[in-house]
Write an enzyme that holds these catalytic residues in place. Structure first.
Site, PDB file in Angstrom:
ATOM      1  N   HIS A 149      -3.440  -6.036   5.344  1.00  0.00           N
ATOM      2  CA  HIS A 149      -3.694  -4.652   5.732  1.00  0.00           C
ATOM      3  C   HIS A 149      -4.751  -4.630   6.815  1.00  0.00           C
ATOM      4  O   HIS A 149      -5.768  -5.310   6.718  1.00  0.00           O
ATOM      5  CB  HIS A 149      -4.191  -3.843   4.523  1.00  0.00           C
ATOM      6  CG  HIS A 149      -4.524  -2.431   4.879  1.00  0.00           C
ATOM      7  ND1 HIS A 149      -3.560  -1.441   4.960  1.00  0.00           N
ATOM      8  CD2 HIS A 149      -5.692  -1.841   5.208  1.00  0.00           C
ATOM      9  CE1 HIS A 149      -4.143  -0.304   5.312  1.00  0.00           C
ATOM     10  NE2 HIS A 149      -5.436  -0.522   5.476  1.00  0.00           N
ATOM     11  N   LYS A 197      -3.370   1.801  -2.747  1.00  0.00           N
ATOM     12  CA  LYS A 197      -2.048   1.592  -2.126  1.00  0.00           C
ATOM     13  C   LYS A 197      -1.681   0.112  -2.115  1.00  0.00           C
ATOM     14  O   LYS A 197      -0.542  -0.276  -2.374  1.00  0.00           O
ATOM     15  CB  LYS A 197      -2.033   2.150  -0.703  1.00  0.00           C
ATOM     16  CG  LYS A 197      -2.013   3.682  -0.704  1.00  0.00           C
ATOM     17  CD  LYS A 197      -1.964   4.254   0.690  1.00  0.00           C
ATOM     18  CE  LYS A 197      -3.266   4.134   1.405  1.00  0.00           C
ATOM     19  NZ  LYS A 197      -3.849   5.308   1.994  1.00  0.00           N
TER      20      LYS A 197
HETATM   21  N1  URA Z   1      -6.949   4.705   5.516  1.00  0.00           N
HETATM   22  C1  URA Z   1      -6.604   5.025   4.237  1.00  0.00           C
HETATM   23  O1  URA Z   1      -5.524   4.653   3.788  1.00  0.00           O
HETATM   24  N2  URA Z   1      -7.463   5.728   3.504  1.00  0.00           N
HETATM   25  C2  URA Z   1      -8.654   6.136   3.957  1.00  0.00           C
HETATM   26  O2  URA Z   1      -9.399   6.763   3.218  1.00  0.00           O
HETATM   27  C3  URA Z   1      -9.011   5.826   5.274  1.00  0.00           C
HETATM   28  C4  URA Z   1      -8.125   5.108   6.039  1.00  0.00           C
END
Ligand code: URA
Length: 433
Positions: free
Chosen positions: A82, A187
């Site tokens: 990521h 996520k």
């Molecule tokens: N990207 C995300 O997925 N969440 C955040 O809070 C900031 C950037």
């Protein structure tokens, strides 16, 4: 339990319990806690922060708010990477096939971008035919058969984060380390990978501008990953100038293909090798140096490029775009941007190059904006290069003639020059594991 008391407790700087955090997330998802109370709590968190335990509980509550991808049917290790995002960041397009060519599964759900250029999925959709929306079965079967699949986010993963992020966006509560760390990590955890490598960007083109904040965010995310028994590490990397030479969706695919064909050895190549080696050494339990050699070898011998062809073809993409990548540079208008100065390039501000590229049509200002997948900027120079008046600094690609002047004006403020040579910035500032 009352939401009022939870807000008050956080406002007074006291840590919340797991039960209180679960109550908030559950009630907010169900709609029994209104936006105004959720906003008040988010603001109190922004001001008073959260402890490690609270951040873990918040991540877990958001993770449990929706489905999780079940990768148990896939043999071997599954890895995910990521990036917190930056200008010219096309590393996923390169790292995913490199590590897949080493036998590490990449089952990746990526986003569409909001900002300077599209997200990984937008970039991939500049290849004719590429299907980023697959059913869960198609997604898993593709990983099982070729070891790699990259789709858009589907299903009902972390709905609490979706709802909260939309609220944070309009209530000035995005930039809180525990909120960002729990949002990203919920996520990542829902996506089911065993190994996670995070690329946390720092500098003017990143959303964390200071090195200190970027390192704190990286530490918080690694800590969450470890709390969930993941094999995780984070690289804090430079985003003060654009990564590589190309900014814009199809242009970035072009550059990714060049790297995988062994034709480009810029900062982009170096960073992709480090990210791939990090994934490989964590996933295969190999010494870092050995993993690095294997990644370099698979670029040199063409195995990583072949894996990219296999992957794009499996998802319906026309691989003639990889075989003849100049097709990705087919924007109707191409204009040179010329240097008005002589000297050494001392800065190329990532953020303003990102804005210039967005002006050409490569990025979105709102979720509803349509992007021009073939628009963007090809830089012809990097920090430290010597230039003379009249040299080409960049090529602008667009289909909107009216965008050229504002883009050039923005680029005028992006470049700085000096009489003596400035060393390029460090590529990797810190590795946290
Ligand atoms: N990207 C995300 O997925 N969440 C955040 O809070 C900031 C950037």
């Amino acid at each position: 339990m009352r939401m009022y008391d939870i807000i008050y407790k956080k406002r007074m700087g006291k840590p919340l319990t797991k039960e209180e955090i679960d109550f908030f997330i559950d009630g907010y998802c169900k709609g029994t806690i209104p936006d105004y109370q959720a906003s008040a709590l988010l603001m109190a968190i922004c001001i008073n922060s959260m402890t490690r335990e609270e951040t873990l509980c918040l991540t877990e509550a958001m993770l449990n708010s929706g489905d999780r991808v079940d990768l148990s049917a896939i043999d071997g290790v599954c890895a995910d990477k990521h990036s917190t995002g930056g200008v010219g960041d096309k590393t996923t397009l390169i790292v995913a096939p490199i590590v897949a060519s080493l036998g590490i599964n990449v089952a990746k759900m990526s986003g569409r971008g909001l900002g300077f250029t599209g997200g990984t999925v937008d970039k991939l959709e500049s290849i004719k035919g590429y299907r980023a929306t697959l059913s869960t079965d198609e997604f898993l079967n593709t990983v099982k058969s070729i070891g790699i699949c990259v789709t858009g986010q589907s299903g009902n993963l972390t709905p609490a984060d979706k709802k909260l992020y939309a609220l944070r966006d309009v209530t000035a509560t995005v930039d809180s380390i525990p909120l960002i760390a729990s949002s990203i990590m919920s996520k990542k955890l829902a996506s089911g990978a065993d190994t996670i490598v995070l690329d946390v960007k720092t500098g003017n083109g990143a959303f964390m501008k200071s090195l200190e904040d970027s390192c704190t965010l990286a530490e918080a995310m690694v800590d969450i990953g470890k709390g969930f028994n993941k094999n995780i590490r984070a690289l804090v990397t430079d985003m003060s100038s654009p990564l590589g030479y190309f900014v814009g969706n199809s242009l970035e695919v072009y550059e990714a293909v060049s790297v995988l064909k062994g034709k480009s050895h810029s900062d982009l190549y170096e960073l992709c090798i480090e990210l791939s080696a990090s994934i490989a050494s964590s996933s295969l339990s190999l010494p870092y140096e050995r993993s690095r050699e294997m990644c370099i070898e698979n670029v040199k011998n063409g195995k990583a490029y072949s894996k990219m062809e296999e992957w794009i073809s499996a998802q319906g993409g026309d691989i003639s775009y990889l075989q003849s990548p100049e097709k990705l540079l087919s924007s109707p208008i191409k204009v040179e941007y010329i240097s008005k100065m002589s000297g050494y390039v001392s800065e190329i501000h990532a953020e303003s190059v990102g804005i210039a590229s967005m002006l050409l049509g490569a990025g979105r200002r709102t979720k509803e904006d349509k992007i021009d997948l073939y628009a963007g900027i090809e830089l012809r120079v990097k920090k430290g290069d010597r230039v003379n008046i009249g040299d080409t600094l960049a090529i602008l690609y667009t289909s909107d003639e009216n965008a050229i002047t504002p883009c050039k004006n923005t680029l005028d403020a992006s470049f700085e020059f000096s009489e003596s040579r400035t060393e390029p910035s460090e590529l990797i500032y810190s590795i946290i594991k």
